[in-house]
Scaffold this active site. Sequence first.
Site, PDB file in Angstrom:
ATOM      1  N   GLY A  89       0.779  -1.246   0.000  1.00  0.00           N
ATOM      2  CA  GLY A  89       0.000   0.000   0.000  1.00  0.00           C
ATOM      3  C   GLY A  89       0.807   1.291   0.000  1.00  0.00           C
ATOM      4  N   ASN A 127      -4.663   2.892 -13.029  1.00  0.00           N
ATOM      5  CA  ASN A 127      -3.729   1.876 -12.537  1.00  0.00           C
ATOM      6  C   ASN A 127      -2.305   2.415 -12.642  1.00  0.00           C
ATOM      7  OD1 ASN A 127      -2.854  -0.737 -11.650  1.00  0.00           O
ATOM      8  ND2 ASN A 127      -2.280  -1.219 -13.760  1.00  0.00           N
ATOM      9  N   GLU A 151       6.817   6.236  -9.051  1.00  0.00           N
ATOM     10  CA  GLU A 151       5.399   5.828  -9.020  1.00  0.00           C
ATOM     11  C   GLU A 151       4.611   6.748  -8.089  1.00  0.00           C
ATOM     12  OE1 GLU A 151       4.440   1.667  -8.345  1.00  0.00           O
ATOM     13  OE2 GLU A 151       6.364   1.037  -9.117  1.00  0.00           O
ATOM     14  N   ILE A 208      -7.109  -9.146 -11.870  1.00  0.00           N
ATOM     15  CA  ILE A 208      -7.613  -8.582 -13.124  1.00  0.00           C
ATOM     16  C   ILE A 208      -9.080  -8.271 -12.900  1.00  0.00           C
ATOM     17  CG2 ILE A 208      -8.152  -9.159 -15.538  1.00  0.00           C
ATOM     18  CD1 ILE A 208      -5.586 -10.882 -15.482  1.00  0.00           C
ATOM     19  N   HIS A 228       1.645   1.097 -13.135  1.00  0.00           N
ATOM     20  CA  HIS A 228       2.402  -0.085 -13.564  1.00  0.00           C
ATOM     21  C   HIS A 228       3.895   0.234 -13.532  1.00  0.00           C
ATOM     22  CE1 HIS A 228       3.020  -3.923 -15.434  1.00  0.00           C
ATOM     23  NE2 HIS A 228       3.906  -3.341 -16.214  1.00  0.00           N
ATOM     24  N   MET A 272      -3.693  -6.848  -7.040  1.00  0.00           N
ATOM     25  CA  MET A 272      -3.192  -7.919  -7.890  1.00  0.00           C
ATOM     26  C   MET A 272      -4.300  -8.844  -8.389  1.00  0.00           C
ATOM     27  SD  MET A 272      -0.286  -7.072  -8.427  1.00  0.00           S
ATOM     28  CE  MET A 272       1.322  -6.490  -7.946  1.00  0.00           C
TER      29      MET A 272
HETATM   30  C1  GAR Z   1       3.874  -1.234  -7.288  1.00  0.00           C
HETATM   31  O1  GAR Z   1       5.208  -1.267  -7.707  1.00  0.00           O
HETATM   32  C2  GAR Z   1       2.941  -1.260  -8.481  1.00  0.00           C
HETATM   33  O2  GAR Z   1       3.421  -0.534  -9.576  1.00  0.00           O
HETATM   34  C3  GAR Z   1       2.886  -2.725  -8.777  1.00  0.00           C
HETATM   35  O3  GAR Z   1       2.811  -3.345  -7.513  1.00  0.00           O
HETATM   36  C4  GAR Z   1       3.488  -2.519  -6.559  1.00  0.00           C
HETATM   37  C5  GAR Z   1       2.550  -2.263  -5.402  1.00  0.00           C
HETATM   38  O4  GAR Z   1       3.229  -1.579  -4.378  1.00  0.00           O
HETATM   39  N1  GAR Z   1       1.780  -3.057  -9.606  1.00  0.00           N
HETATM   40  C6  GAR Z   1       1.844  -3.966 -10.587  1.00  0.00           C
HETATM   41  O5  GAR Z   1       2.837  -4.619 -10.832  1.00  0.00           O
HETATM   42  C7  GAR Z   1       0.574  -4.133 -11.375  1.00  0.00           C
HETATM   43  N2  GAR Z   1       0.807  -4.914 -12.536  1.00  0.00           N
HETATM   44  P1  GAR Z   1       2.437  -0.784  -3.266  1.00  0.00           P
HETATM   45  O6  GAR Z   1       1.415  -1.777  -2.684  1.00  0.00           O
HETATM   46  O7  GAR Z   1       3.477  -0.434  -2.264  1.00  0.00           O
HETATM   47  O8  GAR Z   1       1.763   0.399  -3.886  1.00  0.00           O
END
Ligand code: GAR
Length: 205
Positions: free
Chosen positions: A12, A112, A179, A97, A114, A95
Amino acid sequence: MLNLGILISGRGSNMESILKSIKREKIPIKPAVVISNKPDAVGLKIAEKLGINIEIIESKGFKGTRWQYDKKVIATLTKYGVTPRNGLVCLAGFMRIISPEFVKKYKNRILNIHPALLPAFPGLDSQKQALDYGSKYSGCTVHFVDTGMDTGPIIIQSVVKIKENDTEESLSKRILKEEHRIYSKAVDLFARKKIKVSGRRTVIS
Ligand code: GAR
């Protein structure tokens, strides 16, 4: 005011950064609810500490279809005012779809993040994919969600240079920093109605 729903599955950190930016930058959107498909998601504790409503809709062991699961998510979003008319949904490390029915109902209202420069390296382990491929640059992308996998119209991207001695961990860390920056920026642009979608392109005013 728009209502924001954030969907998470784990750590998160993007959720946290968005929630803190909303407060700090006075982004005109109300954080209404954080929903996790995993009861033990660390992000839930962070959301609670920040005073945001949390809901768990466990996906493990759920017997129905993807759309039946998503209907439960939509019912919860609706309960907090995150509607197709007045809501924004952010997938932040969610995580799963999501079903085409959910996408259609919230057309151009689901974002979203990525961890790669789409359309390169969609799916899972994108940082590792970039390293294994031998890319010199990677980065991250905020995009609208459509019915494909990581294929919706791109809103913002940020480039991160890959170093010779990078590991998956070191690269992921530098990408994550970007991000956090661009996801909050995209929420701000959306909340201020500055994003227009025209086919595959978005225009930022
Ligand atoms: C992040 O790096 C996000 O970009 C990735 O999961 C991580 C979640 O981190 N998402 C994907 O790979 C989607 N395909 P977070 O829970 O600390 O935000």
